[in-house]
Design a protein around this motif. Structure first.
Motif, PDB file in Angstrom:
ATOM      1  N   ALA A  87       0.717  -1.065  -0.072  1.00 18.94           N
ATOM      2  CA  ALA A  87       0.195  -0.031  -0.020  1.00 18.94           C
ATOM      3  C   ALA A  87       1.008   1.281   0.028  1.00 18.94           C
ATOM      4  N   THR A  88       1.958   1.456   0.902  1.00 18.02           N
ATOM      5  CA  THR A  88       2.496   2.466   0.905  1.00 18.02           C
ATOM      6  C   THR A  88       3.362   2.755  -0.120  1.00 18.02           C
ATOM      7  N   SER A  89       3.956   1.549  -0.854  1.00 17.55           N
ATOM      8  CA  SER A  89       4.826   1.869  -2.115  1.00 17.55           C
ATOM      9  C   SER A  89       4.019   1.955  -3.235  1.00 17.55           C
ATOM     10  N   GLN A  90       2.783   1.712  -3.384  1.00 13.93           N
ATOM     11  CA  GLN A  90       1.733   1.849  -4.749  1.00 13.93           C
ATOM     12  C   GLN A  90       0.903   3.064  -4.489  1.00 13.93           C
ATOM     13  N   THR A 110      -4.694   1.064   6.003  1.00 14.85           N
ATOM     14  CA  THR A 110      -3.468   1.547   5.731  1.00 14.85           C
ATOM     15  C   THR A 110      -4.043   2.548   4.482  1.00 14.85           C
ATOM     16  N   PRO A 111      -4.785   2.023   3.367  1.00 14.37           N
ATOM     17  CA  PRO A 111      -4.978   3.221   2.430  1.00 14.37           C
ATOM     18  C   PRO A 111      -5.621   4.221   2.779  1.00 14.37           C
ATOM     19  N   ARG A 112      -6.470   4.282   3.868  1.00 14.64           N
ATOM     20  CA  ARG A 112      -7.149   5.209   4.700  1.00 14.64           C
ATOM     21  C   ARG A 112      -5.995   6.092   5.245  1.00 14.64           C
ATOM     22  N   ALA A 113      -4.975   5.518   5.897  1.00  9.95           N
ATOM     23  CA  ALA A 113      -3.765   6.182   6.594  1.00  9.95           C
ATOM     24  C   ALA A 113      -3.128   7.229   5.710  1.00  9.95           C
ATOM     25  N   ILE A 114      -2.930   6.554   4.294  1.00  9.45           N
ATOM     26  CA  ILE A 114      -2.244   7.053   3.201  1.00  9.45           C
ATOM     27  C   ILE A 114      -3.002   8.385   2.762  1.00  9.45           C
ATOM     28  N   GLY A 115      -4.266   8.223   2.743  1.00  2.86           N
ATOM     29  CA  GLY A 115      -5.413   9.454   2.369  1.00  2.86           C
ATOM     30  C   GLY A 115      -5.986   9.133   0.925  1.00  2.86           C
ATOM     31  N   LYS A 145      -5.206   2.223  -8.780  1.00  5.50           N
ATOM     32  CA  LYS A 145      -4.068   1.453  -8.861  1.00  5.50           C
ATOM     33  C   LYS A 145      -3.892  -0.018  -8.527  1.00  5.50           C
ATOM     34  N   ILE A 146      -4.988  -0.112  -7.486  1.00 10.60           N
ATOM     35  CA  ILE A 146      -5.230  -1.357  -7.027  1.00 10.60           C
ATOM     36  C   ILE A 146      -6.475  -1.975  -6.730  1.00 10.60           C
ATOM     37  N   LEU A 147      -6.773  -3.259  -7.207  1.00 15.42           N
ATOM     38  CA  LEU A 147      -8.095  -3.989  -6.708  1.00 15.42           C
ATOM     39  C   LEU A 147      -7.855  -4.934  -5.771  1.00 15.42           C
ATOM     40  N   SER A 148      -8.394  -4.760  -4.775  1.00 15.68           N
ATOM     41  CA  SER A 148      -7.861  -5.606  -3.560  1.00 15.68           C
ATOM     42  C   SER A 148      -9.190  -6.758  -3.036  1.00 15.68           C
ATOM     43  N   ILE A 149      -8.822  -7.929  -2.981  1.00 15.59           N
ATOM     44  CA  ILE A 149      -9.789  -8.810  -2.696  1.00 15.59           C
ATOM     45  C   ILE A 149      -9.183  -9.868  -1.567  1.00 15.59           C
ATOM     46  N   THR A 150      -9.859 -10.737  -0.718  1.00 15.61           N
ATOM     47  CA  THR A 150      -9.376 -11.788   0.098  1.00 15.61           C
ATOM     48  C   THR A 150      -9.821 -13.045  -0.246  1.00 15.61           C
ATOM     49  N   CYS A 151      -9.106 -13.865  -0.270  1.00 13.22           N
ATOM     50  CA  CYS A 151      -9.544 -15.365  -1.013  1.00 13.22           C
ATOM     51  C   CYS A 151      -8.729 -16.538  -0.268  1.00 13.22           C
TER      52      CYS A 151
END
Length: 368
Positions: A87-90, A110-115, A145-151
């Motif tokens: 998250a922080t690098s992308q 973490t994306p929220r913290a990045i803003g 930049k990212i589509l995030s899923i859990t599986c």
């Protein structure tokens, strides 16, 4: 970055106090292991700076199982460390991410913290906690930049199909964004196991760890897999700035465990499938509960169908204070508290049965 503590951590059993809980059904892993339970004795290791990407032996084991090369694997401080690096690098405040919800908190916080901008794809009980692929596509913008899923999914234990996974791989390729798949529960499954997503295309990133399926969260060992070497170089740079390298002790333990992976998982999967049947039998008997049956992992996300005596808040207070039973309320996952995460892998069988009985009593009990 703007950090805020997550409710799931503030209210975690280790923060509340394990000694206050008799039936802990809130945990999201199998039972915590010890060195002796795993038959391990740590040798006289040299406590040097380890290989920055992670030990060659460990990366070879992970790569072989995933169908990728050693250089496609980066060892991290747990899955949480992996997700933080990604998250922080992308992502920046100018970027956009699409993430399913409910979800493991780090995937959102973490994306929220990045803003950055975030679009949520909310999974619903009525849809079996399956993502709407057309809505996922709708949410992707030129800034995504990212589509995030859990599986398999945390907290529901559900999973997408191979067809859906292939569709998401193709969609994100077309839209020129990263597909991030949190596969922390991949090794515990009750049927078909999906391939490691990162093995399917260069723009896909897989994240996993030893915490949930192997019961060793205390060694903080996870990994990132991607075939994109430019991304791997960036992730390695982030790791080097955070910790330089990993622990030689942690990575030795991980190598020993994963070298016995098939034996360990055969026992774990058989035990977890048996426990899942205990939960299923309870749900079928319990008129005030319904669920979507898990297909992987060691958690499920039941729904209370009728308001308990005194209301939802009174139920949770009664469950903990009177019955000394702990579950993960829905607000841990930004869901209504009519839902709760029930972990069936961490407690003993007796504790699991006792905890489910306590839930049934607390749903009906009118006394606090």
């Amino acid at each position: 970055m703007k950090y805020e503590r997550m409710p799931i951590e503030i209210e975690s059993p280790e923060e509340y106090g394990y000694e206050k809980i008799k039936y802990n059904l809130s945990e999201s892993s199998i039972a915590d292991q010890t060195l002796s339970s795993l038959g391990l004795t740590i040798p006289d290791l040299t406590l040097l700076y380890n290989e920055h990407q992670g030990s060659t032996q460990l990366r070879d084991i992970i790569a072989s199982d995933a169908g990728v090369s050693r250089d496609d694997v980066l060892i991290t401080g747990g899955a949480a460390g992996a997700l933080f690096i990604i998250a922080t690098s992308q992502l920046s405040s100018d970027d956009h991410i699409v993430v399913v919800r409910p979800n493991y908190a780090t995937n959102i916080e973490t994306p929220r913290a990045i803003g950055c901008q975030i679009s949520y794809v909310d999974l619903t009980f009525d849809d079996g906690f399956q993502p709407d692929l057309s809505y996922l596509e709708y949410c992707i913008t030129p800034k995504t930049k990212i589509l995030s899923i859990t599986c398999p999914h945390n907290p529901t234990g559900t999973s997408i199909s191979r067809q859906a996974l292939d569709s998401l791989v193709a969609l994100t390729k077309q839209k020129d964004c990263i597909l991030l798949v949190d596969e922390t529960y991949r090794d515990v499954h009750y049927g078909t196991q999906l391939p490691v997503a990162a093995s399917l295309a260069d723009h896909v990133i897989s994240v996993s760890s030893l915490s949930k399926s192997y019961g060793v969260p205390g060694i903080r060992l996870g990994w990132i897999i991607t075939r994109d070497q430019k991304l791997q170089t960036t992730f390695l740079a982030a790791k080097e700035q955070i910790s330089i390298s990993g622990s030689v002790i942690n990575e030795w333990i991980a190598s020993e465990l994963l070298s016995r992976k098939q034996t360990l998982l055969k026992e774990t999967n058989a035990e977890m499938e048996s426990r899942l049947q205990l939960v299923k039998s309870w749900v079928e008997r319990e008129e005030m509960i319904e669920w979507v049956e898990p297909v992987g992992g060691v958690v499920c996300f039941p729904k209370i169908t009728k308001e308990p005596a005194g209301g939802i808040d009174a139920f949770y207070k009664r469950l903990l204070n009177k019955y000394q039973t702990y579950v993960g309320p829905g607000h841990w996952f930004e869901m209504p508290d009519a839902f709760f995460r029930l972990g069936f892998g961490w407690p003993t069988r007796e504790e699991l049965l006792g905890g489910m009985e306590a839930i049934s009593k607390a749903l009906r009990d009118s006394e606090n």
